[in-house]
Scaffold this active site. Structure first.
Site, PDB file in Angstrom:
ATOM      1  N   SER A  26       4.392  -9.735  -3.559  1.00 51.26           N
ATOM      2  CA  SER A  26       4.018  -9.568  -2.157  1.00 51.26           C
ATOM      3  C   SER A  26       4.616 -10.742  -1.394  1.00 51.26           C
ATOM      4  CB  SER A  26       2.498  -9.484  -2.003  1.00 51.26           C
ATOM      5  OG  SER A  26       2.144  -9.140  -0.673  1.00 51.26           O
ATOM      6  N   HIS A  53       5.000  -5.629  -1.512  1.00 54.59           N
ATOM      7  CA  HIS A  53       4.264  -5.233  -0.312  1.00 54.59           C
ATOM      8  C   HIS A  53       5.053  -5.609   0.931  1.00 54.59           C
ATOM      9  CE1 HIS A  53       0.478  -6.135  -2.927  1.00 54.59           C
ATOM     10  NE2 HIS A  53       1.044  -4.988  -3.257  1.00 54.59           N
ATOM     11  N   ASP A 146      -3.704  -7.398  -6.069  1.00 52.81           N
ATOM     12  CA  ASP A 146      -2.940  -6.280  -6.608  1.00 52.81           C
ATOM     13  C   ASP A 146      -2.161  -6.726  -7.844  1.00 52.81           C
ATOM     14  OD1 ASP A 146      -2.026  -3.662  -6.682  1.00 52.81           O
ATOM     15  OD2 ASP A 146      -0.314  -4.076  -5.379  1.00 52.81           O
TER      16      ASP A 146
END
Length: 207
Positions: A26, A53, A146
């Protein structure tokens, strides 16, 4: 490796230790992704899937960016696409990326996981379920949790898991959450991750 063999389904490669490397990141993740991929040789024998992300409203240029730094083939993932060794598949905005048992990719509009789509957990879970001991999951810099559930799923099915170390992570939330599960095999710098991937994936090529 002959062209015909390169297009066979990945699970049919008996002399390769690992078929798939799944990389999740991310915030702060692009730099370590580039560092890892730039260090892998052109004959790297596994497929690599990269999920990061990003704002779903923007077209992803990750495949174009990564192709400038690696000897591997890089392309954006497509639904129904059969994965090939030595190829990097990048995420599609606002779609989960998962792997199927027949070696193909699927792009899903199913609900978000951890408030994101694509989700690292979703990818890792599919790799664990369908590739078991032949899958490697790598969690890189990022905010949130995540990847933690995905790491647990991969270990459940015998896969290998790696997390980026705190010193080199721009944002340590995701690697830390993965490490806290107790299911991460190695905590490494990006340089060491690349070296480990080479050793793990290539170690059976001489068989």
């Amino acid at each position: 490796m002959a062209l015909q063999q390169r297009h066979r389904i990945l699970s049919h490669f008996p002399n390769v230790a690992y078929n798939i490397v799944a990389i999740g990141a991310s915030a702060g993740g692009q730099k370590p992704i580039i560092e890892i991929l730039s260090a892998l040789p052109a004959n790297f024998a596994a497929a690599i899937i990269v999920v990061q992300h990003m704002n779903p409203l923007y077209h992803s240029r990750l495949a174009h960016i990564l192709s400038r730094y690696t000897a591997l083939r890089v392309e954006q993932a497509k639904s129904g696409q059969i994965m090939r060794p030595g190829t990097v598949y990048t995420y599609v905005p606002d779609r989960h990326v998962v792997v199927d048992a027949n070696g193909s990719l699927s792009l899903l509009e199913s609900p978000k996981m951890n408030f994101v789509r694509p989700s690292v957990d979703k990818l890792f879970m599919s790799v664990g379920l369908n590739y078991g001991i032949r899958g490697i999951g790598v969690v890189l810099s990022g905010c949130g949790r995540d990847g933690a559930l995905g790491v647990m799923a991969m270990k459940k099915y015998g896969g290998m898991t790696i997390a980026q170390d705190e010193t080199t992570s721009g944002y340590f939330d995701m690697p830390s959450a993965a490490i806290d599960t107790g299911k991460v095999d190695f905590v490494l710098t990006p340089e060491a991750i690349a070296n480990s991937l080479c050793s793990l994936v290539m170690m059976e090529l001489v068989v």
